[in-house]
Motif scaffolding. Structure first.
Motif, PDB file in Angstrom:
ATOM      1  N   GLN A  57       1.210 -19.979  25.023  1.00  0.00           N
ATOM      2  CA  GLN A  57       2.561 -19.628  24.337  1.00  0.00           C
ATOM      3  C   GLN A  57       2.366 -18.409  23.469  1.00  0.00           C
ATOM      4  OE1 GLN A  57       3.392 -23.209  21.998  1.00  0.00           O
ATOM      5  NE2 GLN A  57       3.920 -21.808  20.492  1.00  0.00           N
ATOM      6  N   GLY A  58       3.276 -17.823  23.089  1.00  0.00           N
ATOM      7  CA  GLY A  58       3.290 -16.715  22.098  1.00  0.00           C
ATOM      8  C   GLY A  58       3.541 -17.205  20.801  1.00  0.00           C
ATOM      9  N   TRP A  59       3.894 -16.291  19.811  1.00  0.00           N
ATOM     10  CA  TRP A  59       4.266 -16.729  18.669  1.00  0.00           C
ATOM     11  C   TRP A  59       5.259 -15.805  17.867  1.00  0.00           C
ATOM     12  CZ3 TRP A  59       4.536 -20.953  16.079  1.00  0.00           C
ATOM     13  CH2 TRP A  59       4.374 -20.758  14.647  1.00  0.00           C
ATOM     14  N   LEU A  60       5.992 -16.276  17.156  1.00  0.00           N
ATOM     15  CA  LEU A  60       6.969 -15.434  16.236  1.00  0.00           C
ATOM     16  C   LEU A  60       6.851 -15.914  14.684  1.00  0.00           C
ATOM     17  CD1 LEU A  60      10.756 -14.808  16.915  1.00  0.00           C
ATOM     18  CD2 LEU A  60       9.928 -15.827  14.827  1.00  0.00           C
ATOM     19  N   THR A  61       6.770 -15.076  13.892  1.00  0.00           N
ATOM     20  CA  THR A  61       6.524 -15.210  12.468  1.00  0.00           C
ATOM     21  C   THR A  61       7.561 -14.101  11.718  1.00  0.00           C
ATOM     22  OG1 THR A  61       5.188 -15.498  10.596  1.00  0.00           O
ATOM     23  CG2 THR A  61       4.787 -13.579  12.163  1.00  0.00           C
ATOM     24  N   ALA A  62       7.719 -14.355  10.430  1.00  0.00           N
ATOM     25  CA  ALA A  62       8.738 -13.528   9.808  1.00  0.00           C
ATOM     26  C   ALA A  62       8.300 -13.224   8.403  1.00  0.00           C
ATOM     27  CB  ALA A  62      10.100 -14.049   9.581  1.00  0.00           C
ATOM     28  N   GLU A  63       8.489 -12.092   7.796  1.00  0.00           N
ATOM     29  CA  GLU A  63       8.353 -11.620   6.426  1.00  0.00           C
ATOM     30  C   GLU A  63       9.609 -11.085   5.916  1.00  0.00           C
ATOM     31  OE1 GLU A  63       5.066  -9.418   5.464  1.00  0.00           O
ATOM     32  OE2 GLU A  63       3.653 -10.339   7.049  1.00  0.00           O
ATOM     33  N   GLN A 117      11.102 -16.576   3.873  1.00  0.00           N
ATOM     34  CA  GLN A 117      10.665 -15.895   5.281  1.00  0.00           C
ATOM     35  C   GLN A 117      10.122 -17.132   6.154  1.00  0.00           C
ATOM     36  OE1 GLN A 117       7.634 -13.598   3.409  1.00  0.00           O
ATOM     37  NE2 GLN A 117       6.276 -14.800   3.687  1.00  0.00           N
ATOM     38  N   ARG A 118      10.068 -18.287   5.845  1.00  0.00           N
ATOM     39  CA  ARG A 118       9.863 -19.372   6.605  1.00  0.00           C
ATOM     40  C   ARG A 118      10.982 -19.881   7.082  1.00  0.00           C
ATOM     41  NH1 ARG A 118       6.006 -22.078   1.839  1.00  0.00           N
ATOM     42  NH2 ARG A 118       4.042 -21.001   2.646  1.00  0.00           N
ATOM     43  N   LEU A 119      12.296 -19.827   6.389  1.00  0.00           N
ATOM     44  CA  LEU A 119      13.620 -20.190   6.910  1.00  0.00           C
ATOM     45  C   LEU A 119      13.889 -19.186   7.999  1.00  0.00           C
ATOM     46  CD1 LEU A 119      16.388 -21.434   7.018  1.00  0.00           C
ATOM     47  CD2 LEU A 119      16.930 -19.861   5.351  1.00  0.00           C
ATOM     48  N   ILE A 120      13.519 -17.861   7.882  1.00  0.00           N
ATOM     49  CA  ILE A 120      13.836 -16.811   9.098  1.00  0.00           C
ATOM     50  C   ILE A 120      13.159 -17.171  10.263  1.00  0.00           C
ATOM     51  CG2 ILE A 120      13.751 -14.490   9.574  1.00  0.00           C
ATOM     52  CD1 ILE A 120      14.151 -13.843   6.772  1.00  0.00           C
ATOM     53  N   CYS A 170      12.222  -8.344   7.410  1.00  0.00           N
ATOM     54  CA  CYS A 170      13.571  -8.304   6.963  1.00  0.00           C
ATOM     55  C   CYS A 170      13.275  -7.681   5.543  1.00  0.00           C
ATOM     56  CB  CYS A 170      14.196  -9.719   6.934  1.00  0.00           C
ATOM     57  SG  CYS A 170      14.286 -10.258   8.428  1.00  0.00           S
ATOM     58  N   ASP A 171      14.001  -6.505   5.263  1.00  0.00           N
ATOM     59  CA  ASP A 171      13.927  -5.960   4.051  1.00  0.00           C
ATOM     60  C   ASP A 171      15.077  -5.785   3.404  1.00  0.00           C
ATOM     61  OD1 ASP A 171      10.832  -5.310   3.698  1.00  0.00           O
ATOM     62  OD2 ASP A 171      11.296  -4.522   5.755  1.00  0.00           O
ATOM     63  N   VAL A 172      15.459  -6.426   2.167  1.00  0.00           N
ATOM     64  CA  VAL A 172      16.870  -6.166   1.616  1.00  0.00           C
ATOM     65  C   VAL A 172      16.685  -4.730   0.992  1.00  0.00           C
ATOM     66  CG1 VAL A 172      18.481  -7.254   0.145  1.00  0.00           C
ATOM     67  CG2 VAL A 172      16.902  -8.771   1.328  1.00  0.00           C
ATOM     68  N   ILE A 173      17.722  -3.784   1.254  1.00  0.00           N
ATOM     69  CA  ILE A 173      17.799  -2.860   0.430  1.00  0.00           C
ATOM     70  C   ILE A 173      18.958  -2.599  -0.364  1.00  0.00           C
ATOM     71  CG2 ILE A 173      16.750  -1.212   2.236  1.00  0.00           C
ATOM     72  CD1 ILE A 173      19.512  -0.350   3.307  1.00  0.00           C
TER      73      ILE A 173
END
Length: 244
Positions: free
Chosen positions: A59-65, A92-95, A117-120
């Motif tokens: 399986q692949g993987w998906l992670t977020a920052e 980022q864990r929630l995302i 995900c970068d909040v500007i």
């Protein structure tokens, strides 16, 4: 009763999606919930983390920052070095959980999807905007992989979006901005799929305990508010700038 910005209690802020906002990411979008603006990008990298290399089936993987730029709020914040703050790690864990809830990673066993995900600019609801935009960026990336033949099956099983809902003076308010969030009696973040299932509900009572009926009312309000958002997400994923 109209809110301070003229919205009704069940009305989301104006939504806007600008797809392909950056050039080099496999998928990207600028998402705007009112004055909250988040750039979401997805990099599709070959290979998986070491803990998945011998998985059966593969399986692949998906992670977020997630991060917030220093000038995203009225008072400049310091860059988070050498590690993200506890708040950023939680978001980022929630995302990541939210996006993993709508993708079959066994259908893309050779890829890791890195979501940034970068909040500007922040005016409340940054995590819900990030989740909603991250899905669009991910769909753009996956559609590109499908067109190129690098993956054979569409791993996406549903769409996902999120919204904050609060209680103030007994009234249910959808999509809180910063002023409302900072003064609400209850603030809940609701993550749900287009098919109507819920992936996560985060709720905190700020001034008094809340009831089961109030939670159900909030879930209903979130479900109704997000339905038009799903249509905008799909239009944006097709490469069109869209807004409500």
């Amino acid at each position: 009763m109209l809110r301070h910005d003229g919205r009704s209690s069940d009305q989301m802020r104006p939504l806007r999606f600008v797809p392909n906002f950056t050039r080099h990411a496999a998928g990207s979008v600028l998402v705007e919930f009112g004055d909250t603006k988040v750039i979401c990008t997805v990099c599709a990298d070959e290979g998986v983390p070491s803990f998945l290399r011998n998985s059966n089936p593969p399986q692949g993987w998906l992670t977020a920052e997630y991060s917030m730029l220093p000038a995203a709020t009225q008072t400049r914040s310091r860059r988070e070095r050498p590690a993200p703050s506890g708040r950023s790690q939680e978001i980022q864990r929630l995302i990541g959980r939210s996006l993993r809830g709508i993708i079959d990673l066994k259908k893309c066993p050779d890829y890791t999807f890195n979501i940034d995900c970068d909040v500007i600019q922040a005016d409340g609801g940054t995590r819900t905007a990030a989740i909603t935009g991250a899905y669009v960026a991910l769909k753009i990336a996956i559609d590109s992989l499908l067109r190129s033949g690098k993956i054979k099956q569409n791993p996406l099983t549903d769409a996902v979006a999120a919204v904050s809902v609060g209680l103030k003076n007994g009234e249910t308010l959808v999509d809180l901005d910063y002023i409302e969030d900072s003064s609400a009696d209850l603030d809940m973040n609701v993550v749900m799929t287009q098919s109507g299932t819920f992936l996560e509900i985060q709720g905190t009572a700020e001034r008094a305990a809340f009831s089961k009926d109030q939670v159900l009312s909030i879930m209903d309000a979130a479900s109704e508010a997000l339905q038009p958002c799903f249509d905008l997400q799909h239009e944006a994923a097709d490469g069109r700038t869209v807004e409500s």
